[in-house]
Design a protein around this motif. Structure first.
Motif, short mmCIF file in Angstrom:
data_model
loop_
_atom_site.label_atom_id
_atom_site.label_comp_id
_atom_site.label_asym_id
_atom_site.label_seq_id
_atom_site.Cartn_x
_atom_site.Cartn_y
_atom_site.Cartn_z
N TRP B 96 126.27 80.98 25.48
CA TRP B 96 127.34 80.11 25.97
C TRP B 96 127.13 79.72 27.43
O TRP B 96 127.64 78.71 27.90
CB TRP B 96 128.72 80.75 25.79
N VAL B 163 133.07 79.64 32.71
CA VAL B 163 132.23 78.85 31.81
C VAL B 163 132.65 79.03 30.36
O VAL B 163 132.96 78.06 29.67
CB VAL B 163 130.73 79.23 31.99
N ARG B 164 132.68 80.29 29.92
CA ARG B 164 132.92 80.51 28.49
C ARG B 164 134.31 80.03 28.07
O ARG B 164 134.47 79.42 27.04
CB ARG B 164 132.77 81.99 28.16
N ARG B 165 135.32 80.35 28.91
CA ARG B 165 136.70 79.95 28.57
C ARG B 165 137.13 78.73 29.37
O ARG B 165 138.32 78.41 29.42
CB ARG B 165 137.64 81.15 28.77
N ARG B 166 136.18 78.05 30.00
CA ARG B 166 136.40 76.77 30.70
C ARG B 166 137.60 76.82 31.65
O ARG B 166 138.44 75.92 31.64
CB ARG B 166 136.58 75.64 29.68
N HIS B 167 137.72 77.87 32.42
CA HIS B 167 138.81 78.13 33.37
C HIS B 167 140.17 77.62 32.87
O HIS B 167 140.93 76.98 33.60
CB HIS B 167 138.48 77.61 34.77
N ALA B 168 140.45 77.93 31.59
CA ALA B 168 141.73 77.49 31.00
C ALA B 168 142.82 78.55 31.17
O ALA B 168 144.01 78.24 31.04
CB ALA B 168 141.52 77.19 29.51
#
Lengths: 316, 316
Positions: B96, B163-168
């Motif tokens: 990822w 990155v993996r959780r797209r800073h959500a």
């Protein structure tokens, strides 16, 4: 066919015969109740490049069994690109040892898993499983063995001799650093003792086979080994099919012939497999106490490898 | 112009301003008697991927200064390929975190040199020299500092969050593992004390600037620092130009505005640089004790970066 086969292998010659055996055996040589193929592979040519652990012989056998190797070139993967290597060069690294982008993934993963504490045999099992290789691949040892070559220009690390200087130097002597303290990897001795057929691949006797046999316990296990032990001569018509076997035999004072190879394997195997081109040497090899199988040993493509493998299996 | 500039930087915003400053200064910001540019860069987002040491902020600044970065995407190198990454995936690795083939060379070399015992600052100097970067790039510390993010779903490693959780995820808290024991890398404190102009880049105040300031000695050096200290707001018109600065400010209870950013930098810098879109906040920021420079802070291309850089240099 229900046969346990153990192959002692170096790089290209070992990889090709391994491929033939995997094709000739049920389930691609997968271990099981019916037998299977175990390849015990040289690690003396392993090296560290850019901080990564590279295992050229293991990888050549692995890639060939996975059907991914570059047949024409004899090493590495098909369809390779070299983006990382050119960038490594730009960053000031010495890049005479060619590493393709896909190949690099193997070394990155191997290095990471070794650093996590996995032994090389476990790492190898993981890599072969990921690439769908059915046969079992074992490094002869999980310990570090490093082949060093004494040449007229001094002592060289193996890949320095082999790749950088294109094996052009005369080989005056060989040492295998670490071999006396090395232990056979888990499964190696069992694979040698339990084999119905034990095969020494047509690999370089000094550079590839000797650092396998030299791991304490391995030569003894082969000597005491299975009902049938055969070796395929890497010398055909006085020449090596690939690599510096001819020069090495010559500079170490041996006959550059299937007979010279047979002398090296006296007491180790029962059957010498030599090429039809060397049929005239059969009598002299028999006189050394071997059975001799004369056949076409030049493995062109997959079909040729499989044919030779079937002839070897018929000996079991 | 004869000015020593020290820039505190995270990733993209820091890289763009560094690029502008390098263009505006003589010799691309090369250190010399005439001054030069030193970038002190966050390492809290450094991570280990596939056993390799990846330093995303250092690399973004390095690639941008070298003119090699992918401008459109904002990270990584132009003209990248992903042959190694797809093979890593085939070998069972979690991919990822996207690593291009050329980018990978940086991580391979960095990891090898770190393992040889070179500190990160020395490795960075070697890499930037190879890529022809004239300005000086310093990791804020050679010690390991690792940003961890507390979210409603638990604590996450920085790149997992970013990155993996797209800073959500909402950011409830931040910790910088190792920061209390970290020492400024050689040259960092001198660069802060000796700067004619000290610039806090328009980087994320919490994710990028705080782990730089938090290294013991750095905040104190900035507070005591050079004749002119300026910060460029990463918030323009109530939004972040890139990344999660707005969400982070909000979830940590701060005003999502240049004023909110100014409050964070009170006592740290003398001049707040805000965008023309935020001109109405100038008075409130002045009331906090800052000088305010209102200008176009949105650095489109190289020319826009250089223009902003020249306006900052005029403050020195």
């Amino acid at each position: 066919m229900s046969t346990s086969v153990t192959l002692l292998a170096g790089g290209v010659g070992g990889a090709r015969l391994a491929h033939g055996l995997a094709r000739a055996l049920p389930d691609g040589g997968a271990p099981g109740t019916h037998g299977g193929l175990t390849c015990v592979v040289n690690v003396g040519d392993d090296t560290e490049r850019h901080g990564l652990h590279v295992a050229p012989d293991l990888d050549t056998v692995m890639y060939t069994l996975a059907g991914l190797n570059d047949e024409e070139r004899g090493w590495g993967l098909t369809g390779e690109s070299y983006a990382t290597l050119s960038q490594l060069e730009r960053l000031g690294e010495d890049t005479w040892f060619t590493l393709g982008d896909k190949d690099l993934a193997t070394h990155v993963v191997r290095t990471a898993r070794l650093r996590e504490g996995q032994p090389l045999s476990t790492v190898t099992a993981g890599l072969t499983a990921s690439l769908g290789v059915a046969a079992r691949l074992l490094p002869v040892t999980d310990d570090a063995v490093r082949t060093r070559i004494t040449t007229p220009s001094g002592e060289l690390e193996f890949q320095e001799y082999f790749v950088r200087r294109r094996h052009a130097d005369a080989v005056l002597d060989l040492t295998f650093d670490g071999i006396d303290a090395a232990r056979p990897a888990p499964g190696v001795l069992d694979a040698l003792h339990g084999a119905d057929l034990l095969v020494v691949a047509p690999s370089n006797p000094f550079l590839s086979v000797e650092p396998v046999l030299g791991v304490p316990g391995v030569r003894e296990a082969v000597r005491a080994g299975g009902p049938r032990r055969v070796a395929v001569s890497p010398i055909v018509g006085g020449k090596a099919l690939k690599g510096p076997a001819a020069q090495v035999l010559e500079s170490l004072g041996h006959d550059v012939s299937a007979l010279g190879v047979a002398r090296l394997y006296t007491g180790l195997v029962d059957v010498m497999v030599i090429d039809t081109a060397d049929a005239d040497l059969a009598g002299a090899i028999e006189d050394l106490g071997f059975e001799v199988l004369v056949t076409d040993t030049v493995m062109g493509g997959p079909a040729g490898r499989e044919r030779l493998a079937r002839e070897l299996l018929a000996l079991a």
